[in-house]
Design a protein around this motif. Structure first.
Motif, PDB file in Angstrom:
ATOM      1  N   MET A 246      -5.924   2.920   1.521  1.00 16.44           N
ATOM      2  CA  MET A 246      -5.507   1.522   1.540  1.00 16.44           C
ATOM      3  C   MET A 246      -5.292   0.992   2.954  1.00 16.44           C
ATOM      4  O   MET A 246      -5.438  -0.199   3.211  1.00 16.44           O
ATOM      5  CB  MET A 246      -4.218   1.344   0.726  1.00 16.44           C
ATOM      6  N   ARG A 247      -4.939   1.880   3.866  1.00 10.72           N
ATOM      7  CA  ARG A 247      -4.706   1.453   5.246  1.00 10.72           C
ATOM      8  C   ARG A 247      -5.934   0.794   5.859  1.00 10.72           C
ATOM      9  O   ARG A 247      -5.811  -0.082   6.728  1.00 10.72           O
ATOM     10  CB  ARG A 247      -4.308   2.652   6.114  1.00 10.72           C
TER      11      ARG A 247
ATOM     12  N   VAL B  36      -4.974  -5.356   4.432  1.00  7.90           N
ATOM     13  CA  VAL B  36      -3.901  -4.740   5.214  1.00  7.90           C
ATOM     14  C   VAL B  36      -4.000  -5.191   6.669  1.00  7.90           C
ATOM     15  O   VAL B  36      -2.990  -5.555   7.294  1.00  7.90           O
ATOM     16  CB  VAL B  36      -3.971  -3.208   5.118  1.00  7.90           C
TER      17      VAL B  36
ATOM     18  N   VAL C 172       3.687  -2.148   4.183  1.00  4.39           N
ATOM     19  CA  VAL C 172       3.635  -0.870   3.467  1.00  4.39           C
ATOM     20  C   VAL C 172       3.952  -1.063   1.994  1.00  4.39           C
ATOM     21  O   VAL C 172       3.243  -0.559   1.107  1.00  4.39           O
ATOM     22  CB  VAL C 172       4.602   0.152   4.106  1.00  4.39           C
TER      23      VAL C 172
ATOM     24  N   HIS D  16       1.394  -4.314   0.351  1.00  4.47           N
ATOM     25  CA  HIS D  16      -0.058  -4.293   0.497  1.00  4.47           C
ATOM     26  C   HIS D  16      -0.650  -2.885   0.448  1.00  4.47           C
ATOM     27  O   HIS D  16      -1.825  -2.731   0.104  1.00  4.47           O
ATOM     28  CB  HIS D  16      -0.469  -4.959   1.813  1.00  4.47           C
ATOM     29  N   ILE D  17       0.120  -1.872   0.805  1.00  2.00           N
ATOM     30  CA  ILE D  17      -0.415  -0.509   0.798  1.00  2.00           C
ATOM     31  C   ILE D  17       0.060   0.248  -0.435  1.00  2.00           C
ATOM     32  O   ILE D  17      -0.744   0.668  -1.269  1.00  2.00           O
ATOM     33  CB  ILE D  17      -0.012   0.246   2.085  1.00  2.00           C
TER      34      ILE D  17
ATOM     35  N   LEU E 186       0.635   7.380   6.189  1.00  2.00           N
ATOM     36  CA  LEU E 186       0.782   6.404   7.268  1.00  2.00           C
ATOM     37  C   LEU E 186       0.688   7.061   8.645  1.00  2.00           C
ATOM     38  O   LEU E 186       0.341   6.394   9.620  1.00  2.00           O
ATOM     39  CB  LEU E 186       2.126   5.682   7.134  1.00  2.00           C
TER      40      LEU E 186
ATOM     41  N   THR F 282       3.569   8.988   1.159  1.00  2.79           N
ATOM     42  CA  THR F 282       3.401   7.720   1.872  1.00  2.79           C
ATOM     43  C   THR F 282       3.565   7.914   3.373  1.00  2.79           C
ATOM     44  O   THR F 282       2.763   7.416   4.173  1.00  2.79           O
ATOM     45  CB  THR F 282       4.427   6.692   1.367  1.00  2.79           C
TER      46      THR F 282
ATOM     47  N   ALA G   1      -1.750   1.278  -4.036  1.00  3.80           N
ATOM     48  CA  ALA G   1      -2.001   2.720  -4.190  1.00  3.80           C
ATOM     49  C   ALA G   1      -1.385   3.275  -5.467  1.00  3.80           C
ATOM     50  O   ALA G   1      -1.638   4.433  -5.817  1.00  3.80           O
ATOM     51  CB  ALA G   1      -1.444   3.477  -2.976  1.00  3.80           C
TER      52      ALA G   1
ATOM     53  N   VAL H 222      -2.770   6.134   0.045  1.00  4.05           N
ATOM     54  CA  VAL H 222      -2.207   5.363   1.158  1.00  4.05           C
ATOM     55  C   VAL H 222      -3.169   5.364   2.339  1.00  4.05           C
ATOM     56  O   VAL H 222      -3.382   4.325   2.992  1.00  4.05           O
ATOM     57  CB  VAL H 222      -0.835   5.935   1.562  1.00  4.05           C
TER      58      VAL H 222
END
Length: 317
Positions: free
Chosen positions: A210-211, A216, A230, A233-234, A125, A121, A238, A207
């Motif tokens: 999804m960002r 997001v 995070v 929503h992420i 990010l 993660t 994920a 991750v």
């Protein structure tokens, strides 16, 4: 939801039946007398009496369809017969050995998740950052090291050189819980680090994907705190691919822990399978393969249910 579960359960039962049929057919299509082949080892020949006894024990003197019906019925009742080698109950031996292998896999999986999901993660990010580069490099290094090499290194450094942990062996949990846990650490660490490399890559990729989604960006625009974005929503979205890859790896680990068990002298199911193959104990081999296949299918069933809870769209497929 119930209809989805029933469909998946019916498919799982059908798959187990197909696998059982294939395993049964292998003995039938083998050229020659299977009983004679099983008993003739080292170039020697078995006596007619021994061959006749084994044929009767394995129902080979019955018509093929009768053998098949008996085999399916016995399998459904977890009656796998007796070992050719020592006449012990195969079901009892599997019941004794299987929890030991599952123990290594579960402990290694927990360790892998605790390491890989936070690291993946953070890397996703901060893609391209220092942590991402360092974590990806370490992950690539661990991926390139085979499990038996990693296990050998652990034994040398952690057991022999530093003396922190036992080099191997097995003690039942009921006999000595502390010593049992000490002997479990190195096998679990060997399995866990290999699994962690796969989970890390999947977590980082999920991750990172999804960002870029609209929900997001909307959550960030609404002013939600970073931790909420995070977590809700992420990472939550994920989890689907992560759960899928973990479940698949759990099934693979059931049959691939043989080297780990051998290195650490851990008496699990994989070691029993190798021993049965070497001794040509076909009933035991057949029972172990069926057991592993059934567990693998069961794991996939659980994955389907968990995935459908995370993403309701899966139920419509």
């Amino acid at each position: 939801m119930l209809a989805f579960i029933f469909r998946r359960m019916a498919a799982a039962v059908a798959m187990i039946l197909v696998i059982a049929t294939i395993i049964f057919s292998l003995l039938i299509i083998v050229p020659g007398d299977p009983a004679e082949l099983l008993l003739s080892t080292g170039g020697g020949s078995a006596t007619p009496e021994a061959i006749a006894n084994l044929r009767a024990t394995m129902d080979l003197d019955q018509p093929v369809m009768t053998q098949y019906v008996h085999f399916i019925a016995d399998t459904a009742q977890f009656n796998f017969g007796t070992s050719i080698v020592d006449k012990s109950s195969i079901a009892a031996v599997i019941a004794l050995r299987l929890p030991r292998t599952i123990e290594i896999i579960v402990a290694g999986t927990v360790l892998a998740l605790l390491i890989a999901i936070p690291a993946g993660t953070a890397a996703g990010l901060r893609a391209g950052g220092k942590f991402d580069i360092a974590a990806s490099a370490i992950n690539a290094l661990l991926t390139s090291v085979p499990g038996f090499v990693l296990g050998t290194l652990f034994i040398y450094f952690l057991a022999q050189l530093l003396g922190w942990l036992p080099a191997g062996g097995y003690v039942p949990l009921a006999s000595n819980p502390l010593q049992h846990l000490q002997m479990l650490i190195l096998p679990a660490l060997t399995v866990g680090l290999h699994l962690a490399t796969i989970v890390f890559r999947m977590t980082r990729t999920s991750v990172l994907e999804m960002r870029g989604h609209d929900w997001v960006r909307t959550a960030v625009a609404k002013g939600l705190r970073r931790k909420q974005v995070v977590r809700r929503h992420i990472l939550y979205n994920a989890l689907g691919p992560i759960i899928t890859v973990v479940g698949l790896q759990l099934g693979i680990l059931l049959g691939s822990t043989v080297l780990v068990e051998f290195i650490y002298n851990w008496p699990g199911l994989s070691g029993l399978l190798v021993s049965a193959v070497e001794q040509r104990d076909y009933p035991t081999v057949r029972a172990i393969i069926l057991t592993v296949a059934a567990i693998f299918i069961g794991i996939n069933l659980v994955i389907d249910i968990l995935t459908s809870l995370l993403d309701p769209r899966v139920r419509l497929q």
